[in-house]
Enzyme design. Sequence first.
Site, PDB file in Angstrom:
ATOM      1  CB  ILE A  12      -0.970  -0.009   1.204  1.00 43.52           C
ATOM      2  CG1 ILE A  12      -1.822  -1.282   1.195  1.00 43.52           C
ATOM      3  CG2 ILE A  12      -1.866   1.220   1.163  1.00 43.52           C
ATOM      4  CD1 ILE A  12      -2.682  -1.472   2.436  1.00 43.52           C
ATOM      5  CB  ALA A  33      13.011  -1.926   7.781  1.00 44.82           C
ATOM      6  CB  THR A 133      -6.120  -3.452   9.787  1.00 43.30           C
ATOM      7  OG1 THR A 133      -6.936  -4.535   9.366  1.00 43.30           O
ATOM      8  CG2 THR A 133      -5.614  -3.756  11.188  1.00 43.30           C
ATOM      9  CG  ASP A 134     -11.213  -4.687   8.181  1.00 45.04           C
ATOM     10  OD1 ASP A 134     -10.122  -5.279   8.292  1.00 45.04           O
ATOM     11  OD2 ASP A 134     -12.058  -4.977   7.298  1.00 45.04           O
ATOM     12  CD  GLU A 135      -6.997  -8.854   9.662  1.00 45.20           C
ATOM     13  OE1 GLU A 135      -6.452  -9.492  10.580  1.00 45.20           O
ATOM     14  OE2 GLU A 135      -6.867  -9.136   8.466  1.00 45.20           O
ATOM     15  CE1 TYR A 159      -1.218  -6.414  10.513  1.00 46.90           C
ATOM     16  CE2 TYR A 159      -3.455  -7.252  10.257  1.00 46.90           C
ATOM     17  CZ  TYR A 159      -2.498  -6.291   9.996  1.00 46.90           C
ATOM     18  OH  TYR A 159      -2.828  -5.196   9.216  1.00 46.90           O
ATOM     19  CB  SER A 160      -5.981  -8.183  14.540  1.00 47.13           C
ATOM     20  OG  SER A 160      -6.210  -9.373  15.251  1.00 47.13           O
ATOM     21  CE  LYS A 163      -1.797  -1.789  11.625  1.00 45.19           C
ATOM     22  NZ  LYS A 163      -0.769  -0.867  11.032  1.00 45.19           N
ATOM     23  NE  ARG A 290      -5.020 -16.532   8.231  1.00 49.59           N
ATOM     24  CZ  ARG A 290      -5.223 -15.433   7.502  1.00 49.59           C
ATOM     25  NH1 ARG A 290      -6.194 -14.594   7.792  1.00 49.59           N
ATOM     26  NH2 ARG A 290      -4.445 -15.170   6.471  1.00 49.59           N
TER      27      ARG A 290
HETATM   28  P1  NAD Z   1       3.320  -4.721   3.495  1.00 50.94           P
HETATM   29  O1  NAD Z   1       3.680  -5.856   4.387  1.00 50.94           O
HETATM   30  O2  NAD Z   1       3.154  -4.961   2.029  1.00 50.94           O
HETATM   31  O3  NAD Z   1       4.428  -3.569   3.621  1.00 50.94           O
HETATM   32  C1  NAD Z   1       4.952  -3.175   4.859  1.00 50.94           C
HETATM   33  C2  NAD Z   1       6.170  -2.307   4.585  1.00 50.94           C
HETATM   34  O4  NAD Z   1       6.698  -1.876   5.851  1.00 50.94           O
HETATM   35  C3  NAD Z   1       7.303  -3.038   3.869  1.00 50.94           C
HETATM   36  O5  NAD Z   1       7.837  -2.227   2.842  1.00 50.94           O
HETATM   37  C4  NAD Z   1       8.335  -3.273   4.959  1.00 50.94           C
HETATM   38  O6  NAD Z   1       9.664  -3.323   4.479  1.00 50.94           O
HETATM   39  C5  NAD Z   1       8.101  -2.069   5.857  1.00 50.94           C
HETATM   40  N1  NAD Z   1       8.524  -2.297   7.232  1.00 50.94           N
HETATM   41  C6  NAD Z   1       8.238  -3.379   8.008  1.00 50.94           C
HETATM   42  N2  NAD Z   1       8.838  -3.241   9.214  1.00 50.94           N
HETATM   43  C7  NAD Z   1       9.459  -2.027   9.205  1.00 50.94           C
HETATM   44  C8  NAD Z   1      10.207  -1.324  10.169  1.00 50.94           C
HETATM   45  N3  NAD Z   1      10.432  -1.816  11.383  1.00 50.94           N
HETATM   46  N4  NAD Z   1      10.689  -0.106   9.834  1.00 50.94           N
HETATM   47  C9  NAD Z   1      10.476   0.413   8.595  1.00 50.94           C
HETATM   48  N5  NAD Z   1       9.778  -0.233   7.649  1.00 50.94           N
HETATM   49  C10 NAD Z   1       9.283  -1.442   7.944  1.00 50.94           C
HETATM   50  O7  NAD Z   1       2.032  -4.086   4.120  1.00 50.94           O
HETATM   51  P2  NAD Z   1       0.780  -3.390   3.415  1.00 50.94           P
HETATM   52  O8  NAD Z   1      -0.188  -4.437   3.046  1.00 50.94           O
HETATM   53  O9  NAD Z   1       1.259  -2.442   2.411  1.00 50.94           O
HETATM   54  O10 NAD Z   1       0.165  -2.613   4.659  1.00 50.94           O
HETATM   55  C11 NAD Z   1       0.583  -1.273   4.955  1.00 50.94           C
HETATM   56  C12 NAD Z   1      -0.158  -0.802   6.193  1.00 50.94           C
HETATM   57  O11 NAD Z   1      -1.567  -0.825   5.942  1.00 50.94           O
HETATM   58  C13 NAD Z   1       0.072  -1.674   7.422  1.00 50.94           C
HETATM   59  O12 NAD Z   1       0.154  -0.836   8.537  1.00 50.94           O
HETATM   60  C14 NAD Z   1      -1.176  -2.551   7.487  1.00 50.94           C
HETATM   61  O13 NAD Z   1      -1.450  -2.933   8.808  1.00 50.94           O
HETATM   62  C15 NAD Z   1      -2.209  -1.614   6.938  1.00 50.94           C
HETATM   63  N6  NAD Z   1      -3.363  -2.240   6.276  1.00 50.94           N
HETATM   64  C16 NAD Z   1      -3.162  -3.179   5.299  1.00 50.94           C
HETATM   65  C17 NAD Z   1      -4.271  -3.710   4.633  1.00 50.94           C
HETATM   66  C18 NAD Z   1      -4.110  -4.721   3.524  1.00 50.94           C
HETATM   67  O14 NAD Z   1      -5.110  -5.260   3.046  1.00 50.94           O
HETATM   68  N7  NAD Z   1      -2.907  -5.028   3.058  1.00 50.94           N
HETATM   69  C19 NAD Z   1      -5.550  -3.286   4.979  1.00 50.94           C
HETATM   70  C20 NAD Z   1      -5.707  -2.339   5.994  1.00 50.94           C
HETATM   71  C21 NAD Z   1      -4.601  -1.811   6.614  1.00 50.94           C
HETATM   72  O1  DAU Z   2      -8.770  -6.665   6.754  1.00 46.15           O
HETATM   73  C1  DAU Z   2      -7.569  -5.974   6.506  1.00 46.15           C
HETATM   74  C2  DAU Z   2      -6.429  -6.951   6.543  1.00 46.15           C
HETATM   75  O2  DAU Z   2      -6.506  -7.726   5.358  1.00 46.15           O
HETATM   76  C3  DAU Z   2      -5.063  -6.284   6.656  1.00 46.15           C
HETATM   77  O3  DAU Z   2      -4.982  -5.624   7.890  1.00 46.15           O
HETATM   78  C4  DAU Z   2      -3.945  -7.328   6.556  1.00 46.15           C
HETATM   79  O4  DAU Z   2      -2.684  -6.677   6.565  1.00 46.15           O
HETATM   80  C5  DAU Z   2      -4.129  -8.077   5.265  1.00 46.15           C
HETATM   81  O5  DAU Z   2      -3.144  -9.088   5.167  1.00 46.15           O
HETATM   82  C6  DAU Z   2      -5.521  -8.686   5.184  1.00 46.15           C
HETATM   83  O6  DAU Z   2      -5.673  -9.751   6.165  1.00 46.15           O
HETATM   84  P1  DAU Z   2      -6.411 -11.117   5.803  1.00 46.15           P
HETATM   85  O7  DAU Z   2      -5.988 -12.155   6.740  1.00 46.15           O
HETATM   86  O8  DAU Z   2      -7.880 -10.900   5.631  1.00 46.15           O
HETATM   87  O9  DAU Z   2      -5.785 -11.323   4.323  1.00 46.15           O
HETATM   88  P2  DAU Z   2      -5.245 -12.621   3.576  1.00 46.15           P
HETATM   89  O10 DAU Z   2      -5.031 -12.216   2.151  1.00 46.15           O
HETATM   90  O11 DAU Z   2      -4.107 -13.257   4.289  1.00 46.15           O
HETATM   91  O12 DAU Z   2      -6.468 -13.601   3.645  1.00 46.15           O
HETATM   92  C7  DAU Z   2      -7.735 -13.230   3.105  1.00 46.15           C
HETATM   93  C8  DAU Z   2      -8.693 -14.375   3.362  1.00 46.15           C
HETATM   94  O13 DAU Z   2      -8.292 -15.483   2.559  1.00 46.15           O
HETATM   95  C9  DAU Z   2      -8.678 -14.859   4.783  1.00 46.15           C
HETATM   96  O14 DAU Z   2      -9.984 -15.246   5.157  1.00 46.15           O
HETATM   97  C10 DAU Z   2      -7.763 -16.060   4.752  1.00 46.15           C
HETATM   98  C11 DAU Z   2      -7.978 -16.638   3.368  1.00 46.15           C
HETATM   99  N1  DAU Z   2      -6.830 -17.316   2.748  1.00 46.15           N
HETATM  100  C12 DAU Z   2      -5.634 -16.671   2.724  1.00 46.15           C
HETATM  101  C13 DAU Z   2      -4.524 -17.278   2.152  1.00 46.15           C
HETATM  102  C14 DAU Z   2      -3.185 -16.568   2.140  1.00 46.15           C
HETATM  103  C15 DAU Z   2      -6.995 -18.569   2.180  1.00 46.15           C
HETATM  104  O15 DAU Z   2      -8.102 -19.130   2.172  1.00 46.15           O
HETATM  105  N2  DAU Z   2      -5.908 -19.163   1.613  1.00 46.15           N
HETATM  106  C16 DAU Z   2      -4.669 -18.585   1.589  1.00 46.15           C
HETATM  107  O16 DAU Z   2      -3.699 -19.202   1.073  1.00 46.15           O
END
Ligand code: NAD
Ligand code: DAU
Length: 353
Positions: A12, A33, A133-135, A159-160, A163, A290
Amino acid sequence: MTLLVTGGAGFIGSNFVLDWLAQSEEPVVNLDALTYAGNLGNLAALRGDPRHVFVHGDIGDRPLLDRLLAEHRPRAILHFAAESHVDRSIHGPGAFIKTNVEGTFTLLEAARAHWTALDGDAKAAFRFHHVSTDEVYGSLVPGAPAFTETHPYEPNSPYSASKAASDHLVRAWHHTYGLPVLTTNCSNNYGPYHFPEKLIPLMIVNALAGKPLPIYGDGQQVRDWLYVGDHCSAIRAVLARGRVGETYNVGGWNEQANRDIVQRICALLDELRPSAAGPYARLITHVTDRPGHDRRYAIDARKIERELGWRPAETFETGIRKTVRWYLDHADWVATVQSGGYRDWLATNYSAR
Ligand code: NAD
Ligand code: DAU
């Protein structure tokens, strides 16, 4: 005027930096990082662009933070950096506490020292935007109303929980010290540069490689999916016009069960890159669930619409089609991120399921 973005080489964060610099001349200092999830290749389009200053470092490094804040005097910090994958948090929660809790604490303290020393307009304009996050709200039963900003916190995974802890720290730094914070709690994102450990990109890259598509449990878990570009526009809206100290839920009004998501990806691949071996859905495999798997998330995004006029621009249909096409067009990016470390993770998470 400068922004300090943390985690801007991740999924993101890199989308945000690219979007921001496509629309603004305001420079971005990007502190990351470069964990397994961080990838400078995501930012290749900015190579040589003086508006993007990349700093390889940790949000837990206070002297580095102090130096960056003194040197660049950002008007805002956008805090994306985190450990973000639920399954990894189950296998190794320590890194989540270190970055998401202790790292956020260190960043808040550095931000507080910086903000306290500002005066006049600069102090009034400063913002600390925490991306969450919504989690943190936990799991919903079918039919229960979607999460509003006042929903109780009930995090269920390491994780959640980490957060949620970071959200509480951010709240407390506002309440106690007056730090001008904004928090957004967003649903599941998808789109370009999504690391293929998460559901949607994993299913696309596995399908293209003819590998099994591992659905956890019955696949009836529900998530609210938002195209990443819409998350970026929501963050821009909150940064520009959000009320200090408030939280805003961000979502796509798009609840779907995992099985339906995977079926849709398979159908799109059948259309765009048909396989001689037959429909991609033949690869769907149900695997062990999971632990502690949250059954349903749903976001009520009416507050951000009412107060800031934000709504997602993409439907799931337009967003997932763009996303599948992006992965088809970026085979090099996929190959690069599937390093030895990535293969180790697949073995850790899937071999015993
Ligand atoms: P991501 O795992 O793809 O990226 C995380 C980034 O943070 C990476 O570039 C990593 O190198 C960097 N990082 C990790 N530890 C660090 C540290 N100690 N110092 C500096 N940098 C560091 O994550 P994402 O999916 O892009 O999520 C970004 C943010 O949005 C997170 O805070 C996550 O909780 C939140 N979020 C993600 C989702 C989703 O669906 N992916 C949804 C809602 C909120
Ligand atoms: O809701 C926001 C969150 O969404 C973010 O805060 C997290 O950073 C992000 O990783 C994501 O979390 P989820 O656990 O919902 O995402 P994930 O893609 O890991 O999994 C989505 C759903 O799919 C979940 O119900 C688990 C399931 N899943 C996931 C994987 C990786 C599978 O069924 N098979 C899989 O191999």
